[in-house]
Design an enzyme around this catalytic site. Structure first.
Site, mmCIF file in Angstrom:
data_model
loop_
_atom_site.group_PDB
_atom_site.id
_atom_site.type_symbol
_atom_site.label_atom_id
_atom_site.label_comp_id
_atom_site.label_asym_id
_atom_site.label_seq_id
_atom_site.Cartn_x
_atom_site.Cartn_y
_atom_site.Cartn_z
ATOM 1 N N CYS A 158 -0.130 2.382 -4.705
ATOM 2 C CA CYS A 158 -0.912 3.582 -5.010
ATOM 3 C C CYS A 158 -0.106 4.835 -4.665
ATOM 4 O O CYS A 158 0.743 4.812 -3.774
ATOM 5 C CB CYS A 158 -2.214 3.582 -4.208
ATOM 6 S SG CYS A 158 -3.348 2.240 -4.594
ATOM 7 N N HIS A 216 0.829 -1.203 0.000
ATOM 8 C CA HIS A 216 0.000 0.000 0.000
ATOM 9 C C HIS A 216 0.865 1.255 0.000
ATOM 10 O O HIS A 216 1.933 1.297 0.626
ATOM 11 C CB HIS A 216 -0.909 0.036 1.231
ATOM 12 C CG HIS A 216 -2.088 -0.880 1.139
ATOM 13 N ND1 HIS A 216 -2.985 -0.818 0.096
ATOM 14 C CD2 HIS A 216 -2.520 -1.873 1.966
ATOM 15 C CE1 HIS A 216 -3.938 -1.737 0.283
ATOM 16 N NE2 HIS A 216 -3.663 -2.397 1.403
#
Length: 363
Positions: free
Chosen positions: A230, A174
């Site tokens: 991301c 992440h």
């Protein structure tokens, strides 16, 4: 005297252990290597080395898999350069964070780790003792991707770097953004990567990554960061970003005048998406298991053309991902809600200095 081979849990260096050894340290990273002594009935005090706790048996007849099994010869290794012919030192830190049993768990990052190990070893002959892995696979003796281990691994990556060295930092997990309060970001946000314990230990900011693995690069050293997360477009805070649409380099130097360069080396970063975009974890490409879209497309592009330039590699990754989105092979409720199915993940190239992107991609 009987001996067996065990792996250092920190740097994966094979270490030979002889019968009767009670304490062992890795000759490379100096970490203590745990193992167990088994005393057989009738053997008195003569101990026989048994497999280490939480580690797979390293005997040749063992049928259980280990991370080392990923280094076996395969079709992907055809045409690879022999490590004996390499003059430079190659070192890589591969980190895959799954966030097991957490609400934001990722299923594809461990597959990304396997894919990247094979990619570096088979395509670019990174030696197995030059690859350190952080992942949530304790049974293989690999350290977990905690903030402490990740920061220590980044320091290990650049420690003692010298002319001719090729370094790789790979991260699959992440990525997030947070407000920039020191005014060194053009868009007002710091980009971050999330270790497995980020909820309690915090995220690692782009400023910190830059300080740890970009600034120490000496002349003649090159670093490639491959970040499948991301909001990862400028996660290394490199001073130049390539605009694929404008076909030119864009100045990304901090507005407050902070220095983000190297000590003479060069740093490249291939990111899964722009700072304001999300990256997909998907089954669209393999149909068998989850994988990071950028990781899969990068390796696939190099399989098809091992002489790809940076420009060709970027274009191939972007085209493959765009086609997957257009065919709705990549989909998520979050993307559909906020982007009405028009979300596109665009890979990003940044560098510590401008260069001709028609240069061959080489690690």
């Amino acid at each position: 005297m009987e001996e067996m081979e065990v792996q250092c849990r920190r740097c994966l260096l094979p270490v030979k252990v002889t019968n009767g050894c009670k304490r062992l340290r890795c000759s490379r990273c100096h970490a203590e290597i745990p193992f167990q002594i088994r005393y057989d009935a009738g053997q008195g005090s003569d101990g026989l080395i048994n497999k280490r706790r939480d580690y797979p048996d390293q005997n040749k007849n063992s049928s259980r898999p280990s991370l080392y099994s990923l280094f076996s010869a395969s079709d992907d290794c055809s045409g690879a350069v022999s490590p004996n012919n390499l003059a430079s030192r190659k070192r890589a830190l591969i980190c895959g964070v799954s966030y097991n049993k957490q609400k934001y768990e990722l299923k594809g990052t461990i597959n990304d780790v396997y894919r990247m190990i094979n990619f570096l070893h088979c395509f670019y002959s990174f030696p197995r003792d030059g690859i350190r892995v952080l992942a949530e696979v304790v049974k293989f003796g690999v350290l977990p991707p905690t903030r402490e281990n990740l920061e220590e691994g980044l320091q290990w990556l650049v420690d003692g770097c010298k002319t001719g060295d090729s370094l790789v930092f790979y991260f699959s997990g992440h990525g997030l953004r947070q407000r920039d309060f020191v005014y060194d970001e053009l868009d007002g946000f710091d980009e971050t990567i999330c270790p497995v314990d980020f909820a309690t230990k915090g995220m690692i900011l782009d400023n910190d990554i830059n300080a740890m693995i970009v600034k120490p690069l000496r002349e003649g050293v090159k670093l490639h960061a491959i970040i499948d997360a991301c909001h990862s477009g400028t996660v290394l805070d490199l001073e130049y970003v390539y605009s694929h649409k404008r076909k030119q380099w864009v100045d990304n130097r901090p507005p407050n005048g902070a220095k983000k360069g190297t000590m003479g080396g060069i740093a490249y970063c291939l990111s899964a998406c722009h700072d304001d975009q999300m990256a997909a974890d998907t089954t669209a490409f393999t149909k068998k298991g989850m994988t990071g879209a950028m990781t899969y497309c990068l390796v696939d592009a190099m399989k098809k053309n091992r002489n790809s330039s940076y420009h060709q590699l970027l274009a191939s990754i972007e085209e493959t991902i765009a086609k997957a989105y257009e065919s709705r092979c990549i989909s998520s409720k979050l993307f559909n809600k906020f982007f009405q199915r028009h979300f596109i993940q665009e890979p990003q190239l940044s560098c510590s200095e401008t260069f001709d992107i028609n240069t061959k991609f080489e690690l």
